[in-house]
Design an enzyme around this catalytic site. Sequence first.
Site, short mmCIF file in Angstrom:
data_model
loop_
_atom_site.label_atom_id
_atom_site.label_comp_id
_atom_site.label_asym_id
_atom_site.label_seq_id
_atom_site.Cartn_x
_atom_site.Cartn_y
_atom_site.Cartn_z
N GLY A 29 63.23 55.16 -18.37
CA GLY A 29 64.07 54.80 -19.51
C GLY A 29 65.09 53.75 -19.13
N ASN A 30 66.02 53.50 -20.00
CA ASN A 30 67.11 52.58 -19.65
C ASN A 30 68.40 53.07 -20.29
OD1 ASN A 30 67.54 51.20 -22.33
ND2 ASN A 30 65.37 50.74 -22.00
N ARG A 31 69.49 52.40 -19.99
CA ARG A 31 70.80 52.95 -20.33
C ARG A 31 71.32 52.52 -21.70
NH1 ARG A 31 74.68 51.69 -15.73
NH2 ARG A 31 76.07 52.74 -17.18
N SER A 32 70.50 51.93 -22.51
CA SER A 32 70.97 51.51 -23.83
C SER A 32 71.37 52.74 -24.66
CB SER A 32 69.86 50.73 -24.54
OG SER A 32 70.30 50.42 -25.83
N ALA A 68 66.50 48.05 -26.57
CA ALA A 68 66.05 47.63 -25.25
C ALA A 68 64.69 48.28 -24.99
CB ALA A 68 67.07 48.07 -24.20
#
Length: 428
Positions: free
Chosen positions: A219-222, A286
């Site tokens: 995943g990502n931190r958005s 994102a």
Amino acid sequence: MARILLGVSGGIAAYKALELARLATREAHAVRVLMTEAAHRFVGAASFEGIVGAPVLTDEFERDPSRGAFPGDPAPEHDPIGHLEVVANADAYLVAPASANTLAKLAAGHADSMVTTSFLACSAPRLVAPAMNDRMYRDAATQANLRALRERGITVIEPEQGALASRGEHGVGRLPDPLRLLEAIEAVLPGPSGPWDGLRVLISAGGTREPIDPVRFIGNRSSGRMGMALAERAVARGAEVTLVAANVALPAPPGVRRVDVETAAELATALEAEFASTDVLLMAAAPADFRPSVSADSKIAREGSIELDLEPTEDILAGLGARRREGQTIVGFAAETPEHNADSSAARRGSAGLERAREKLERKGADAIVFNDVSRPEIGFESAENEVVIVEADGEHPVPLASKHSVADAILDRVEALRARSGERASE
Ligand code: CTP
């Protein structure tokens, strides 16, 4: 100025409805208040009557001394049926707090009080702001009632998480701040017609999750905050907003249609389905650039080391940009982390990021790219503030450090300017 009908049901948070009535009156709205019997156990009708300058109604058989008129309006000469007249004159009807019991009645279509009868008879936009103990809120019955109301086009103002009005209680179920309630009402009021009126705006928000196995993902931190702020401001301007949210924990602003997705592929499918009927696309999400080429069917055991084979995902924005039709406006976002070498000045890093943003503007077929440096902690993913540069084909528009809501307004202002310009070109 609007005519706002406020229904108050029985809950400790009813005291916040007094503040809402005061704020709305101060903003020059005309307010009439309806109370359930239970609401009288928590706050006094005399307080509401003093604040709004009109009688409070409770019983559907009671005669309305104002004959259904809102403060500032002349009362009709005849004596109309109270609950039908006051509701016919309203521009919006909010029930706040909406107790579990009142929600159940509204969902089932009961008409046993002024609050419920008027709700049924109301053809203006209707809103409910649930407030109750967190266990009552989470119960399947309450959730089913809220779903039923949403499906009928009623705006549900999500309760907040935190300390509840009753002492010692904590959780989800807190009535939002009265100012937010007023904003939610104002968002559904028909505004003066402007460039955003009825404009179909599609917004993506959040970060995608690409499964490695049934329990793990890349995943990502958005956080989705920027997309949420854009959605809220676009609704406030009169747009019809669809929000495609990838793993966003925040509640959607009132009046926004929300579609939840998880992976980049789901995000692409959802956006493709909406894109043809969209006027403005704001691609704040994102999406992952890579996903595991296979996702295991069962949880991978912790045995030795593993290698993940990653394959690229599709570039969603570039795909939509290639299919754009005349009249559409497309805005992309570029969150960059310029290299922080000891010898590279902030200005140099910034201009390298801007160059990359400019290159993305071309490659993705967008009208603008909103560039920000996410390596700076004060404007990073989780922060409530942002500082961006809006890069367009013929110039750059810096937006200084401000709340994400103010930055959202600045982005929407640029969209408006771009659309005005392309409209002029089309008519030349
Ligand atoms: N984007 C997209 N699909 C992807 C990746 C990104 O639609 N698979 C969109 C983002 O939503 C954003 C814009 O493209 O609006 C730019 O995203 P960014 O990650 O900066 O661009 P990339 O193409 O991934 O370029 P790079 O990672 O090389 O910087």
